[in-house]
Design a protein around this motif. Structure first.
Motif, PDB file in Angstrom:
ATOM      1  N   ASP B  40       0.815  -1.204   0.000  1.00 35.82           N
ATOM      2  CA  ASP B  40       0.000   0.000   0.000  1.00 35.82           C
ATOM      3  C   ASP B  40       0.858   1.268   0.000  1.00 35.82           C
ATOM      4  OD1 ASP B  40      -2.884   0.750   0.117  1.00 35.82           O
ATOM      5  OD2 ASP B  40      -2.126   1.956   1.802  1.00 35.82           O
ATOM      6  N   ASP B  41       1.973   1.257   0.713  1.00 39.57           N
ATOM      7  CA  ASP B  41       2.902   2.401   0.667  1.00 39.57           C
ATOM      8  C   ASP B  41       3.326   2.666  -0.772  1.00 39.57           C
ATOM      9  OD1 ASP B  41       2.934   2.587   3.451  1.00 39.57           O
ATOM     10  OD2 ASP B  41       4.737   1.359   3.663  1.00 39.57           O
ATOM     11  N   TYR B  43       1.868   1.682  -3.498  1.00 35.13           N
ATOM     12  CA  TYR B  43       0.680   2.078  -4.265  1.00 35.13           C
ATOM     13  C   TYR B  43       0.473   3.587  -4.171  1.00 35.13           C
ATOM     14  CZ  TYR B  43      -4.341   2.475  -5.278  1.00 35.13           C
ATOM     15  OH  TYR B  43      -5.552   2.834  -5.769  1.00 35.13           O
ATOM     16  N   ARG B  44       0.524   4.109  -2.944  1.00 33.68           N
ATOM     17  CA  ARG B  44       0.275   5.534  -2.769  1.00 33.68           C
ATOM     18  C   ARG B  44       1.377   6.376  -3.389  1.00 33.68           C
ATOM     19  NH1 ARG B  44      -1.247   5.496   3.383  1.00 33.68           N
ATOM     20  NH2 ARG B  44       0.665   4.296   3.169  1.00 33.68           N
ATOM     21  N   THR B  45       2.609   5.931  -3.278  1.00 33.17           N
ATOM     22  CA  THR B  45       3.721   6.663  -3.883  1.00 33.17           C
ATOM     23  C   THR B  45       3.563   6.731  -5.398  1.00 33.17           C
ATOM     24  OG1 THR B  45       5.212   5.894  -2.167  1.00 33.17           O
ATOM     25  CG2 THR B  45       6.222   6.699  -4.189  1.00 33.17           C
ATOM     26  N   LYS B  47       0.987   6.066  -7.296  1.00 32.12           N
ATOM     27  CA  LYS B  47      -0.279   6.615  -7.773  1.00 32.12           C
ATOM     28  C   LYS B  47      -0.183   8.124  -8.012  1.00 32.12           C
ATOM     29  CE  LYS B  47      -5.207   6.310  -6.644  1.00 32.12           C
ATOM     30  NZ  LYS B  47      -5.731   5.259  -7.533  1.00 32.12           N
ATOM     31  N   GLN B  48       0.735   8.779  -7.314  1.00 32.26           N
ATOM     32  CA  GLN B  48       0.881  10.219  -7.519  1.00 32.26           C
ATOM     33  C   GLN B  48       1.240  10.521  -8.969  1.00 32.26           C
ATOM     34  OE1 GLN B  48       3.581  11.733  -4.566  1.00 32.26           O
ATOM     35  NE2 GLN B  48       2.329  10.947  -2.882  1.00 32.26           N
ATOM     36  N   PRO B  51      -2.134   8.030 -11.754  1.00 26.92           N
ATOM     37  CA  PRO B  51      -3.358   7.965 -10.952  1.00 26.92           C
ATOM     38  C   PRO B  51      -4.237   6.754 -11.276  1.00 26.92           C
ATOM     39  CG  PRO B  51      -3.023  10.156 -11.853  1.00 26.92           C
ATOM     40  CD  PRO B  51      -2.065   9.253 -12.546  1.00 26.92           C
ATOM     41  N   SER B  54      -3.517   0.531 -10.177  1.00 31.37           N
ATOM     42  CA  SER B  54      -4.357  -0.278  -9.301  1.00 31.37           C
ATOM     43  C   SER B  54      -3.510  -0.963  -8.228  1.00 31.37           C
ATOM     44  CB  SER B  54      -5.064  -1.323 -10.151  1.00 31.37           C
ATOM     45  OG  SER B  54      -5.338  -2.483  -9.414  1.00 31.37           O
ATOM     46  N   LEU B  55      -4.065  -1.067  -7.052  1.00 32.53           N
ATOM     47  CA  LEU B  55      -3.367  -1.742  -5.959  1.00 32.53           C
ATOM     48  C   LEU B  55      -3.090  -3.190  -6.341  1.00 32.53           C
ATOM     49  CD1 LEU B  55      -2.290  -1.938  -3.063  1.00 32.53           C
ATOM     50  CD2 LEU B  55      -4.644  -2.209  -2.284  1.00 32.53           C
TER      51      LEU B  55
END
Lengths: 153, 153
Positions: B40-41, B43-45, B47-48, B51, B54-55
DNA sequence: CTTTATCTAGGAATCATTCCTACATAACAT
DNA sequence: ATGTTATGTAGGAATGATTCCTAGATAAAG
């Protein structure tokens, strides 16, 4: 090895833990075995004698016993938690085929330390060594049935 | 450390892996950091910049990279999986307070072996050493705020 | 430029573990 | 012994990381 009732009472008293039928059953089941069962394995074992036993109670009891230091949690990868009733210093051999866990007793491994330079200010409480490989059974199985993920050609 | 595009292509080709934008982003993010992020870390990085990411793709990519040996999975207890883009031989220091993971580089630890008597027919592929303790920050925090689970009296 | 095997997104499903809470009971004091 | 009370238990519901499914997208090879 089997655990006497007196010894059981003594261990629980020593850690200021209430001794209930359920806790006795769960702890005895775990302490008498040298495999490394999951919460569900223990649940099924103990449920044979105490059909009312809840899986919830198994989890709660294991968490209490872990915190008290009567039991320790071992892990293979990130999947299901496994528990170990042996809390004397030892390490593990893990089969990456069948995921069984076998104890390793080796005084040398108990003495490992991190150099001060690498320790980065940590106060170290303990350490664990895991050896990964294939057990004898899985090695035999690989000879009979070729692996799926073979290289092309 | 940052990874050149050529080096990225070379690594993927060497392992016969398709190089997609998503894979490049995920692997670069992991390889350029020496923390040990969760799926998840990452993923969030990632995704910036992407966008649509997908996880699911993060999980799938990490599993592919793990199998190829470009990445390894590390674990703290049985909770969320953490990933490490450093696959050179090293071990870990784990803070039981804040759960951070710090690398330990020590040639001695790389040389450990199980005695033949203890190995029980296993074919050993590798090993890991985890040191558990409190990091400097958590030690300071404990001085300020007394622990909850104090003994009675 | 086509073809095709593989990858991606997103939603749904899984399943170990934890949370909630009314009832039960071990341990302690009387 | 018996009553009191803090703590444990059962079971159902909730959580959340990870995996499964599938239709459309795309990297790599010819």
């Amino acid at each position: 090895m089997k655990l006497s009732s007196d010894e059981l009472h003594a261990r629980f008293r020593r850690h200021a833990l209430r001794l209930t039928r359920q806790r006795a059953a769960i702890y005895s089941a775990l302490a008498s075995v040298n495999s490394h069962p999951t919460a569900d394995d223990l649940y099924r074992t103990v449920k044979q004698r105490y059909p009312m036993m809840s899986l919830n109670t198994v989890y709660y009891t294991l968490s209490v016993l872990c915190r008290a230091g009567l039991v320790q949690e071992v892990n293979v990868g990130h999947d299901v938690a496994r528990f170990d009733g042996n809390v004397t210093a030892h390490h593990h051999l893990i089969c990456v085929g069948c995921r069984q866990i076998v104890d390793v007793i080796d005084e040398g491994l108990n003495q490992l330390a991190v150099s001060r330079g690498q320790a980065r200010g940590f106060r170290i409480l303990g350490h664990r060594v895991e050896f990964h490989g294939y057990c004898a059974g899985c090695q035999r199985a690989m000879l009979d049935v070729p692996p799926r993920n073979g290289q092309k050609h």
